[in-house]
Design a protein around this motif. Structure first.
Motif, short mmCIF file in Angstrom:
data_model
loop_
_atom_site.label_atom_id
_atom_site.label_comp_id
_atom_site.label_asym_id
_atom_site.label_seq_id
_atom_site.Cartn_x
_atom_site.Cartn_y
_atom_site.Cartn_z
N TRP A 146 -6.99 7.70 -8.00
CA TRP A 146 -6.39 6.96 -6.78
C TRP A 146 -7.14 5.87 -6.51
O TRP A 146 -6.67 4.66 -6.28
CB TRP A 146 -6.18 7.79 -5.69
CG TRP A 146 -6.23 7.08 -4.45
CD1 TRP A 146 -7.16 6.86 -3.43
CD2 TRP A 146 -4.89 6.14 -4.13
NE1 TRP A 146 -6.66 5.93 -2.53
CE2 TRP A 146 -5.51 5.56 -2.78
CE3 TRP A 146 -3.86 5.99 -4.63
CZ2 TRP A 146 -4.71 4.76 -2.29
CZ3 TRP A 146 -3.03 5.26 -4.10
CH2 TRP A 146 -3.54 4.74 -2.79
N HIS A 189 0.85 -1.19 -0.02
CA HIS A 189 0.12 -0.15 -0.02
C HIS A 189 0.71 1.09 -0.03
O HIS A 189 0.59 2.01 -0.76
CB HIS A 189 -0.91 0.01 1.24
CG HIS A 189 -1.73 1.11 1.17
ND1 HIS A 189 -3.04 1.34 0.50
CD2 HIS A 189 -1.68 2.43 1.92
CE1 HIS A 189 -3.48 2.46 0.89
NE2 HIS A 189 -2.80 3.11 1.70
N ALA A 236 -5.66 2.18 -6.73
CA ALA A 236 -5.59 1.40 -5.51
C ALA A 236 -6.06 -0.03 -5.68
O ALA A 236 -5.70 -1.05 -5.11
CB ALA A 236 -6.16 1.99 -4.36
N SER A 237 -7.03 -0.03 -6.60
CA SER A 237 -7.67 -1.52 -6.85
C SER A 237 -7.37 -2.16 -7.86
O SER A 237 -7.65 -3.41 -8.38
CB SER A 237 -9.38 -1.29 -6.88
OG SER A 237 -9.67 -0.22 -8.01
N ALA A 290 2.29 1.86 -3.47
CA ALA A 290 1.27 2.14 -4.40
C ALA A 290 0.81 3.73 -4.07
O ALA A 290 0.73 4.45 -4.84
CB ALA A 290 0.01 1.40 -4.08
N THR A 291 0.91 4.10 -2.85
CA THR A 291 0.62 5.46 -2.47
C THR A 291 1.93 6.33 -2.99
O THR A 291 1.69 7.58 -3.70
CB THR A 291 0.69 5.87 -1.14
OG1 THR A 291 -0.48 4.91 -0.66
CG2 THR A 291 0.21 7.08 -0.61
#
Length: 297
Positions: A41, A5, A45-46, A8-9
């Motif tokens: 975003w 995560h 994220a998915s 990704a951020t």
């Protein structure tokens, strides 16, 4: 999972400014652009990021398509907009904003100017998307073709048509920030005194004033043209309420502008196009919906 995560951020934040820049130039509204970035975003994220070889291309593709959807619905709403439409003013810092690979600093700045954004309103959604991606951010035709699901040949045609359209309708002004700030201050001083002759001395003979009140604040319902008409209009409205406003200089859309504060909150924006020592265009934005996002004091 937490590390994934964070990665990704980090990747998304690296490209946030680019995504916001693309979305704002396409839509002309800060809030809509920020919504596009947030929706991008969520898609990022998915997504199955193991399948994404070029994150920047993926993110720009998603943001552009989301902006296109919003632009198509926004254009139909603007047909019933009260009076002239101006973009929301965008606080900018052209000296420190990053320049994407392949993009030109001058073109990047010009593409966010009020004059260019107004002209881009007359482009089709696809032409606008191509113009923004190609002219402002320097994306190759092949990458734009993948974003829009069009052939490279079709993208080249769209790019040529949009570039010609914008070039023919956008005045070319050399922006001197020092001269622009000086003339803006003199313009404000003369207006507050009701000094029509002082205003006429600063205005180009064919100067135009575009006001945007959106039916929610006082503004001319048509563009005012000629030094005499603009000078008298500015002097008249200044005498009606300028004394209640506290003006502060700020950089908006890559140029020096004035924000008028009422009770510490933004109530109006004034931007001038300057060339040859004269004011060529006056943009007066009073629609409360379009200035509320600006900093208060």
């Amino acid at each position: 999972m937490e590390a994934e995560h964070r990665d990704a951020t980090a990747v998304f934040e690296e490209h946030r400014t680019l995504l916001l820049g693309v979305a704002y130039r396409m839509l002309g509204r800060v809030a809509d652009a920020e919504d596009v970035v947030q929706d991008t975003w969520l898609r990022w994220a998915s997504a199955d990021r193991d399948e994404v070889r070029k994150p920047a291309a993926f993110l720009v593709r998603v943001a552009t398509r989301l902006a296109l959807d919003r632009l198509r619905s926004a254009q139909s709403r603007r047909e019933t907009y009260v009076g002239p439409w101006l973009p929301e003013p965008l606080p900018t810092d052209v000296h420190t904003a990053p320049v994407p690979d392949g993009a030109d600093r001058v073109l990047l700045t010009e593409s966010v100017s009020v004059a260019v954004l107004v002209v881009m309103e007359s482009l089709s959604p696809l032409e606008r998307a191509v113009f923004v991606l190609r002219e402002a951010f320097g994306f190759p035709h092949e990458e734009i073709a993948a974003v829009l699901e069009r052939s490279p040949a079709a993208v080249r045609q769209l790019a040529a048509r949009a570039r010609t359209h914008v070039a023919e309708r956008t005045p070319r002004y050399e922006v001197d920030p020092v001269q622009q700030r000086e003339l803006t201050q003199r313009f404000l001083d003369a207006a507050s005194r009701g000094d029509i002759q002082g205003l006429l001395d600063m205005l180009a003979p064919d100067v135009r004033l575009v006001g945007d009140g959106g039916g929610k604040a006082k503004a001319p319902l048509r563009t005012i043209t000629s030094a005499d008409k603009v000078g008298r209009f500015v002097a008249a409205i200044a005498q009606q309420g300028v004394a209640d406003l506290e003006f502060t200089f700020t950089e908006l859309n890559g140029a020096v502008g004035l924000v008028g504060l009422l009770g510490g909150k933004p109530a109006a924006v004034l931007l001038l196009d300057v060339a040859g020592g004269r004011i060529q265009s006056v943009y007066l934005l009073a629609n409360p919906d379009k200035v509320a996002h600006l900093p208060s004091r």
